[in-house]
Scaffold this motif. Structure first.
Motif, mmCIF file in Angstrom:
data_model
loop_
_atom_site.group_PDB
_atom_site.id
_atom_site.type_symbol
_atom_site.label_atom_id
_atom_site.label_comp_id
_atom_site.label_asym_id
_atom_site.label_seq_id
_atom_site.Cartn_x
_atom_site.Cartn_y
_atom_site.Cartn_z
ATOM 1 N N GLY A 52 2.875 1.842 6.916
ATOM 2 C CA GLY A 52 3.358 1.723 8.463
ATOM 3 C C GLY A 52 4.323 0.598 8.872
ATOM 4 N N PRO A 53 4.811 0.528 9.783
ATOM 5 C CA PRO A 53 5.457 -0.526 10.109
ATOM 6 C C PRO A 53 4.926 -1.943 10.503
ATOM 7 N N GLY A 54 5.644 -3.155 10.563
ATOM 8 C CA GLY A 54 5.040 -4.276 10.500
ATOM 9 C C GLY A 54 5.685 -5.245 9.600
ATOM 10 N N ILE A 55 5.341 -6.464 9.921
ATOM 11 C CA ILE A 55 6.024 -7.597 9.370
ATOM 12 C C ILE A 55 5.621 -7.831 7.567
ATOM 13 N N VAL A 56 4.684 -7.009 7.198
ATOM 14 C CA VAL A 56 4.428 -6.949 5.792
ATOM 15 C C VAL A 56 5.460 -5.807 5.191
ATOM 16 N N LEU A 57 5.631 -4.584 5.691
ATOM 17 C CA LEU A 57 6.428 -3.679 5.327
ATOM 18 C C LEU A 57 7.966 -4.247 5.298
ATOM 19 N N ALA A 58 8.522 -5.095 6.495
ATOM 20 C CA ALA A 58 9.513 -5.933 6.578
ATOM 21 C C ALA A 58 9.687 -6.657 5.233
ATOM 22 N N ALA A 59 8.951 -7.581 5.031
ATOM 23 C CA ALA A 59 8.702 -8.482 3.873
ATOM 24 C C ALA A 59 9.205 -7.858 2.651
ATOM 25 N N ILE A 60 8.281 -6.485 2.328
ATOM 26 C CA ILE A 60 8.643 -5.887 1.031
ATOM 27 C C ILE A 60 10.116 -5.534 1.129
ATOM 28 N N HIS A 61 10.757 -4.952 2.145
ATOM 29 C CA HIS A 61 12.084 -4.516 2.071
ATOM 30 C C HIS A 61 13.104 -5.733 2.065
ATOM 31 N N LEU A 62 12.789 -6.682 2.593
ATOM 32 C CA LEU A 62 13.538 -7.985 2.354
ATOM 33 C C LEU A 62 13.881 -8.298 0.822
ATOM 34 N N LEU A 63 12.557 -8.136 0.524
ATOM 35 C CA LEU A 63 12.503 -8.538 -1.189
ATOM 36 C C LEU A 63 13.233 -7.534 -1.996
ATOM 37 N N THR A 64 12.962 -6.276 -1.797
ATOM 38 C CA THR A 64 13.497 -5.270 -2.646
ATOM 39 C C THR A 64 15.073 -4.728 -2.245
#
Length: 222
Positions: A52-64
């Protein structure tokens, strides 16, 4: 040794201007910092995160997307002409890919933090547009790469995985708002596997056939 030397013959003439791959690497460094900052501020959400959306998902995509894929794109644009002995015919598409991909990754990440379907979709379109330009450059080079069939085979496989994970990624973004997927989590897992093991894995294996000979004949550093 002789085949490696042949592969590297005239390599300097096929290198891109240093500013092209370096911009990808500098951006990857910046996204690396942003990913850790996002994890720092989203530490409370990390423990119970599933999807689901949120800062954790954003962090994952900033990394990947921001670090791993960004680095792979910059390295591929520089290494592939060396491996295939075929120069990239035009430099401007490599720059265009960067200027589409970076804002797209930023917008996608911001949209995930804000849970904004419109921002996420705009970011996903930018990311995919940058990847399409990168794919076109890669396809053009691979079509002229008759002398390195092993590297070319890995490249074609990586592009197939790229198509798969990009398509699934857009579907996942749309599903956050439309909810048309029967099982969002399974699609998200397939998206992750194709990106990590398909695209990144095949690129790493393919370029290992280039880098090992390059290291073997390179001048030893003091």
């Amino acid at each position: 040794m002789s085949s490696a030397a042949l592969m590297l013959g005239g390599a300097k003439d096929r290198l891109l201007p240093a500013s092209v791959p370096f911009r990808y690497f500098v951006a990857a460094t910046g996204f690396h910092v942003l990913a850790w900052l996002a994890l720092l501020f989203g530490a409370e959400e990390l423990r119970g995160f599933v999807s689901g959306p949120g800062i954790v998902l954003a962090a994952i995509h900033l990394l990947t997307l921001g670090v791993l894929v960004m680095t792979a794109m910059g390295a591929s644009l520089q290494l592939l002409p060396i491996a295939t002995r075929q120069p990239i015919l035009r430099v401007w598409p490599a720059r265009l890919s960067f200027w589409l991909y970076v804002p797209g990754t930023l917008a996608l990440s911001i949209g995930m933090i804000d849970a904004s379907p419109v921002t996420m979709l705009a970011g996903a379109v930018g990311v995919c547009a940058g990847l399409v330009v990168f794919a076109v450059l890669t396809i053009d080079n691979l079509l002229r790469a008759a002398s390195m069939p092993i590297v070319a085979a890995h490249g074609w496989g990586a592009l197939a995985a790229l198509t798969g994970f990009a398509g699934l990624g857009v579907s996942l973004v749309i599903d956050f708002d439309a909810g048309f997927l029967d099982d969002h989590q399974i699609i998200a897992t397939a998206h992750m596997v194709l990106a990590t093991f398909g695209f990144m894995g095949l690129l790493a294996f393919g370029f290992s056939h280039v880098l090992v000979p390059m290291f073997a004949i390179s001048r030893a550093l003091p």
